[in-house]
Write an enzyme that holds these catalytic residues in place. Sequence first.
Site, short mmCIF file in Angstrom:
data_model
loop_
_atom_site.label_atom_id
_atom_site.label_comp_id
_atom_site.label_asym_id
_atom_site.label_seq_id
_atom_site.Cartn_x
_atom_site.Cartn_y
_atom_site.Cartn_z
N GLY A 41 0.78 -1.24 0.00
CA GLY A 41 0.00 0.00 0.00
C GLY A 41 0.81 1.29 0.00
N ASP A 50 0.94 3.47 4.37
CA ASP A 50 -0.14 4.19 3.70
C ASP A 50 -1.15 4.75 4.69
OD1 ASP A 50 -1.09 1.68 4.45
OD2 ASP A 50 -1.79 1.10 2.45
N ASP A 56 -4.51 2.68 10.78
CA ASP A 56 -5.91 2.35 11.01
C ASP A 56 -6.05 1.96 12.49
OD1 ASP A 56 -8.60 1.71 10.36
OD2 ASP A 56 -8.09 -0.32 9.80
N LYS A 64 -6.93 7.09 10.58
CA LYS A 64 -8.37 7.03 10.90
C LYS A 64 -8.51 7.05 12.41
CE LYS A 64 -9.87 3.99 7.14
NZ LYS A 64 -10.31 2.61 6.89
P1 5GP Z 1 -3.69 -1.29 11.02
O1 5GP Z 1 -2.74 -2.37 11.44
O2 5GP Z 1 -3.23 0.10 11.38
O3 5GP Z 1 -5.09 -1.55 11.47
O4 5GP Z 1 -3.82 -1.46 9.49
C1 5GP Z 1 -3.07 -0.85 8.60
C2 5GP Z 1 -3.25 -1.50 7.26
O5 5GP Z 1 -4.59 -1.89 6.96
C3 5GP Z 1 -2.88 -0.48 6.21
O6 5GP Z 1 -1.49 -0.49 5.95
C4 5GP Z 1 -3.69 -0.95 5.03
O7 5GP Z 1 -2.97 -1.93 4.35
C5 5GP Z 1 -4.93 -1.57 5.63
N1 5GP Z 1 -6.07 -0.61 5.63
C6 5GP Z 1 -6.62 -0.01 6.69
N2 5GP Z 1 -7.63 0.81 6.34
C7 5GP Z 1 -7.71 0.72 4.99
C8 5GP Z 1 -8.57 1.34 4.01
O8 5GP Z 1 -9.46 2.15 4.26
N3 5GP Z 1 -8.34 0.98 2.71
C9 5GP Z 1 -7.37 0.11 2.34
N4 5GP Z 1 -7.24 -0.14 1.04
N5 5GP Z 1 -6.55 -0.49 3.23
C10 5GP Z 1 -6.72 -0.19 4.54
MG MG Z 2 -0.66 -2.00 4.77
#
Ligand code: 5GP
Ligand code: MG
Length: 199
Positions: free
Chosen positions: A64, A120, A123, A151
Amino acid sequence: MSDGSKTEDDRMYGGAMHDDISEVLLDETTIAARVRELASDLATHLASTLPPDEPIVLVPVLTGSLVFTADLIRHLPNKMRIGVVTVSSYDGATTERRATALRGALPADLEGKHVVIVDDIFDTGHTMSLLDRELRHAGASGITSVVLLSKPARHEVDLRPDFSGFEIPDAFVVGYGLDYDGHYRNLPCIGILRPEAIK
Ligand code: 5GP
Ligand code: MG
């Protein structure tokens, strides 16, 4: 070749791909301006933290952050090596979380190096937490994190990225490297996917 039926939006946002987007959150120009600012802020921070000319190790999280990384590094004056990592955290179709895990090896020779993690989107934050832990364990002397998107409504960890480009609402976004089921990464803008486009 010019196709008279194409509008300016089709050119900017990728034609048919753009039809699957219900709302463009960030257009190409807005993203480019913010990426420049992020690079400048990051460079200033590194200059105040590290000895002059100290090389860094940039660690982009695949896949990403590929587009973001390509743009960001061209505004960074630092001497750097790049070592990519892959972290699996969701099944590619939704943000429904599975266990976050490192896939494959960390870059070599991290001992005593300052690492800059590039992702990217921040989340839940579990990806960043995992990497922070693993990179420190591998001997990194310091870590700076930079993400394009965040987010806030979904954060589940205490850690926060050092630099974040845009705070966005809790919606599934695609484009500028971010995918849905492997697609839309080459969309130049970032937008919310229409529910009809989600299988
Ligand atoms: P975290 O571990 O912070 O929950 O997740 C991060 C990863 O989840 C990001 O690097 C991405 O790959 C994926 N991700 C989280 N939200 C989104 C979103 O709205 N769209 C997309 N395409 N990927 C997301
Ligand atoms: Mg990712």
